[in-house]
Design an enzyme around this catalytic site. Structure first.
Site, PDB file in Angstrom:
ATOM      1  N   LYS A 292      47.138  36.431  28.012  1.00 26.41           N
ATOM      2  CA  LYS A 292      48.109  36.884  27.001  1.00 26.41           C
ATOM      3  C   LYS A 292      47.429  37.056  25.633  1.00 26.41           C
ATOM      4  O   LYS A 292      47.812  37.926  24.843  1.00 26.41           O
ATOM      5  CB  LYS A 292      49.279  35.903  26.920  1.00 26.41           C
ATOM      6  CG  LYS A 292      50.122  35.819  28.204  1.00 26.41           C
ATOM      7  CD  LYS A 292      50.747  37.159  28.589  1.00 26.41           C
ATOM      8  CE  LYS A 292      51.714  37.017  29.765  1.00 26.41           C
ATOM      9  NZ  LYS A 292      52.339  38.299  30.162  1.00 26.41           N
TER      10      LYS A 292
ATOM     11  N   TYR B 138      46.169  32.088  32.354  1.00 28.09           N
ATOM     12  CA  TYR B 138      47.402  32.681  31.814  1.00 28.09           C
ATOM     13  C   TYR B 138      47.308  32.815  30.296  1.00 28.09           C
ATOM     14  O   TYR B 138      47.538  33.899  29.743  1.00 28.09           O
ATOM     15  CB  TYR B 138      48.611  31.831  32.196  1.00 28.09           C
ATOM     16  CG  TYR B 138      49.931  32.431  31.769  1.00 28.09           C
ATOM     17  CD1 TYR B 138      50.516  33.464  32.504  1.00 28.09           C
ATOM     18  CD2 TYR B 138      50.594  31.984  30.622  1.00 28.09           C
ATOM     19  CE1 TYR B 138      51.728  34.021  32.116  1.00 28.09           C
ATOM     20  CE2 TYR B 138      51.810  32.537  30.233  1.00 28.09           C
ATOM     21  CZ  TYR B 138      52.376  33.558  30.987  1.00 28.09           C
ATOM     22  OH  TYR B 138      53.568  34.115  30.601  1.00 28.09           O
TER      23      TYR B 138
END
Ligand SMILES: NC(=O)c1ccc[n+]([C@@H]2O[C@H](COP(=O)([O-])OP(=O)(O)OC[C@H]3O[C@@H](n4cnc5c(N)ncnc54)[C@H](OP(=O)(O)O)[C@@H]3O)[C@@H](O)[C@H]2O)c1
Length: 245
Positions: free
Chosen positions: A172, A168
């Site tokens: 990003k 994750y």
């Protein structure tokens, strides 16, 4: 121009059937825009758009799975036919699944997270760019996260420094990098490209553990989606201002 008059701004928000995306659609809709509620499930999208219309918002659902090029291309064609241009694209769709610290990460989780959080936004931007170029003030907002900031996550004193989840966080970070690259390429156009950190917001993504409301979580993205001509491009912002990369 079957669905609206040319004066209304047209905004596409991916993953807008719930959570922060739905609230971004609501807040942009309340400003008088036509919002295109992107959803990978047509039923969930229809329900969300109906809900917004019952609040007096000009909303249409559109099925878009950001991991499926055919649905992305179909939506681009539909927008071209119905509206002739796109003013705002919010790349909001994102997933957070079975993540782990680096050494324990399942490669399949990494692939799936990148499919949605990285390859998805790139594919959507590429497909929508010809439509955004037809706007007098195109705006692209990529929904990032403070967890994507290398500066914040490498600061041991940062509130979320212990969340060292490879897939994750790095998805990003990559989204942030491509925000800078698209902004550079489009620097001589009317299109502005920025990344938004919504803050820790109570949604299904975190089993509603977030400490902010979706109203707060939507603020940074809505601000960036409605920047004036002298607003910034190629930046990373949360609701209170700029964030470090
Ligand atoms: N909540 C937070 O604290 C937080 C913090 C930082 C950043 N963010 C980011 O903010 C964005 C919105 O998150 P949220 O908290 O509102 O999460 P959420 O409530 O889980 O909503 C995510 C949305 O993305 C959609 N989606 C997932 N995969 C998709 C795909 N392949 N194609 C199209 N849509 C897809 C979901 O659709 P379904 O309903 O079909 O699953 C849903 O509409 C995400 O990018 C997330 O990473 C959230």
């Amino acid at each position: 121009m079957a669905l609206q008059s040319v004066e209304r701004k047209v905004a596409l928000i991916t993953g807008a059937n719930k959570g922060i995306g739905l609230e971004i659609a609501r807040q942009l809709g309340r400003q008088g825009m036509t919002v295109l509620v992107g959803a990978r499930d047509a039923g969930r999208g229809r329900e969300a758009a109906e809900g917004l219309r019952s609040e007096g918002i000009s909303a249409h659902c559109t099925r878009i799975d950001v991991t499926t090029q055919a649905t992305i291309d179909q939506v681009a064609r539909w927008i071209e036919e119905e509206f002739g241009r796109l003013d705002i694209l919010v790349n909001n769709a994102g997933i957070f699944i079975d993540d782990a610290p680096p050494s324990g990460l399942d490669m399949e989780v990494l692939r799936r997270m990148y499919e949605t959080n990285v390859f998805g936004p790139v594919a959507v931007i590429k497909a929508m760019l010809p439509l955004l170029r037809k706007s007098s003030a195109g705006r692209i907002v990529n929904m990032s996260s403070g967890l994507g900031s290398l500066t914040l996550t490498s600061d041991p004193g940062w509130r979320f420094a212990d969340i060292n989840l490879l897939a994750y966080n790095s998805s990003k970070t990559t989204l942030n990098a491509m925000t800078v690259q698209f902004a550079k390429e489009l620097g001589n156009t009317a299109i502005k490209v920025n990344a938004a950190d919504p803050g820790y917001t109570a949604t299904d993504l975190n089993n509603h553990q977030g400490t902010q409301s979706v109203e707060q979580g939507a603020r940074a993205a809505v601000h960036l989606a409605t920047l004036s001509a002298d607003g910034s491009t190629g930046g990373f912002f949360h609701q209170d201002g700029a964030l470090p990369w």
